[in-house]
Design a protein around this motif. Structure first.
Motif, PDB file in Angstrom:
ATOM      1  N   ASP A 122       0.745  -1.241  -0.127  1.00  0.00           N
ATOM      2  CA  ASP A 122       0.028   0.099  -0.075  1.00  0.00           C
ATOM      3  C   ASP A 122       0.960   1.243   0.146  1.00  0.00           C
ATOM      4  N   ARG A 123       1.890   1.236   0.760  1.00  0.00           N
ATOM      5  CA  ARG A 123       2.892   2.546   0.671  1.00  0.00           C
ATOM      6  C   ARG A 123       3.362   2.728  -0.569  1.00  0.00           C
ATOM      7  N   HIS A 124       3.932   1.700  -1.285  1.00  0.00           N
ATOM      8  CA  HIS A 124       4.742   1.946  -2.283  1.00  0.00           C
ATOM      9  C   HIS A 124       3.674   2.092  -3.525  1.00  0.00           C
ATOM     10  N   ILE A 125       2.094   1.896  -3.680  1.00  0.00           N
ATOM     11  CA  ILE A 125       1.569   2.295  -4.422  1.00  0.00           C
ATOM     12  C   ILE A 125       1.140   3.693  -4.098  1.00  0.00           C
ATOM     13  N   LEU A 126       1.121   4.214  -2.885  1.00  0.00           N
ATOM     14  CA  LEU A 126       0.936   5.476  -2.772  1.00  0.00           C
ATOM     15  C   LEU A 126       2.231   6.408  -3.405  1.00  0.00           C
ATOM     16  N   MET A 127       3.200   5.788  -2.984  1.00  0.00           N
ATOM     17  CA  MET A 127       4.551   6.287  -3.584  1.00  0.00           C
ATOM     18  C   MET A 127       4.541   6.614  -4.989  1.00  0.00           C
ATOM     19  N   LEU A 128       3.847   5.565  -5.579  1.00  0.00           N
ATOM     20  CA  LEU A 128       3.632   5.723  -7.198  1.00  0.00           C
ATOM     21  C   LEU A 128       3.015   6.909  -7.572  1.00  0.00           C
ATOM     22  N   LYS A 129       2.009   7.263  -6.845  1.00  0.00           N
ATOM     23  CA  LYS A 129       0.894   8.354  -6.969  1.00  0.00           C
ATOM     24  C   LYS A 129       1.895   9.847  -6.719  1.00  0.00           C
ATOM     25  N   ARG A 130       2.426   9.697  -5.469  1.00  0.00           N
ATOM     26  CA  ARG A 130       3.234  10.932  -5.306  1.00  0.00           C
ATOM     27  C   ARG A 130       4.313  11.272  -6.065  1.00  0.00           C
ATOM     28  N   THR A 131       5.248  10.081  -6.559  1.00  0.00           N
ATOM     29  CA  THR A 131       6.316  10.787  -7.263  1.00  0.00           C
ATOM     30  C   THR A 131       5.744  10.909  -8.571  1.00  0.00           C
ATOM     31  N   SER A 132       4.879  10.415  -9.064  1.00  0.00           N
ATOM     32  CA  SER A 132       4.460  10.992 -10.647  1.00  0.00           C
ATOM     33  C   SER A 132       3.831  12.161 -10.275  1.00  0.00           C
ATOM     34  N   SER A 133       3.155  12.585  -9.226  1.00  0.00           N
ATOM     35  CA  SER A 133       2.745  14.225  -9.115  1.00  0.00           C
ATOM     36  C   SER A 133       4.196  15.137  -8.857  1.00  0.00           C
TER      37      SER A 133
END
Length: 161
Positions: free
Chosen positions: A10-21
Motif C-alpha cells: 500500500d505504501r509503495h502504491i501511494l509512492m507511485l502516485k506521489r512521485t508521479s505528481s
C-alpha cells in the motif's frame, strides 16, 4: 496476506502516485528551455531525456508486472536506456507531451497493481537478467525508488546556474 506485506504494498502504491505528481510539478514549473539545455554532466541526460526515459520505462514496468501475473517465472525484458535516448530522439520531443504519456502509463501501472485480488501473486517471481529473481512486490517497490533517483537528478540539474 501478511499485514506487513500489505503495508509495504500500500505504501509503495501511494509512492507511485506521489512521485508521479512530483515529476509533473518539476516539469510544469521548470523553464522549458532548461528542460532541454541543462545536462547532468557533459555526456549526461537533460531533464527532457529523463522524462522520456521515465515514460518509456513505465511500459516496461507494466509488462514486467503483467508477465509475473500471467506467466510462470518469466524472464524480464531489458533495454539499453542510453540507446533509447538516440533511437527515440528524446531531444526533439515535447516535454509536456512526454509527461502526459508518462502520467497515462503510470495510471495504467497503478491499475495493474491495485487490481491484484489474489494475494499469492505478490510472492510470484520473474527473473531480471542482471539482478536475478524478483517478486511482483519487488517490481512494485523498484518503480517509485527509480522515480526518486530521477527526481533527485532532475532537481539537481535544473538547480544548476
Amino acid at each position: 496476506m501478511d499485514a506487513q506485506i500489505a503495508r509495504v504494498r500500500d505504501r509503495h502504491i501511494l509512492m507511485l502516485k506521489r512521485t508521479s505528481s512530483t515529476i509533473a510539478s518539476i516539469v510544469n514549473y521548470a523553464d522549458p528551455a532548461d528542460l532541454r539545455i541543462k545536462r547532468d554532466g557533459p555526456e549526461g541526460w537533460t531533464p527532457l531525456d529523463i522524462i522520456c526515459h521515465l515514460r518509456d520505462l513505465e511500459g516496461l514496468f507494466i509488462r514486467r508486472a503483467q508477465s509475473v501475473i500471467t506467466e510462470h517465472n518469466p524472464t524480464f525484458i531489458t533495454y539499453n536506456v542510453n540507446q533509447l535516448v538516440i533511437d527515440h530522439n528524446y531531444a526533439e520531443q515535447d516535454p509536456h507531451e512526454a509527461l502526459a504519456a508518462f502520467l497515462d502509463e503510470r495510471e495504467s501501472l497503478i491499475e495493474v497493481f491495485e487490481g491484484i485480488r489474489d494475494d499469492s501473486y505478490w510472492s510470484r517471481s520473474g527473473v531480471h537478467p542482471a539482478y536475478g529473481p524478483q517478486t511482483l512486490l519487488d517490481v512494485l517497490m523498484h518503480v517509485p525508488h527509480h522515480d526518486l533517483d530521477h527526481i533527485e537528478q532532475m532537481t539537481r540539474v535544473l538547480a544548476q546556474e
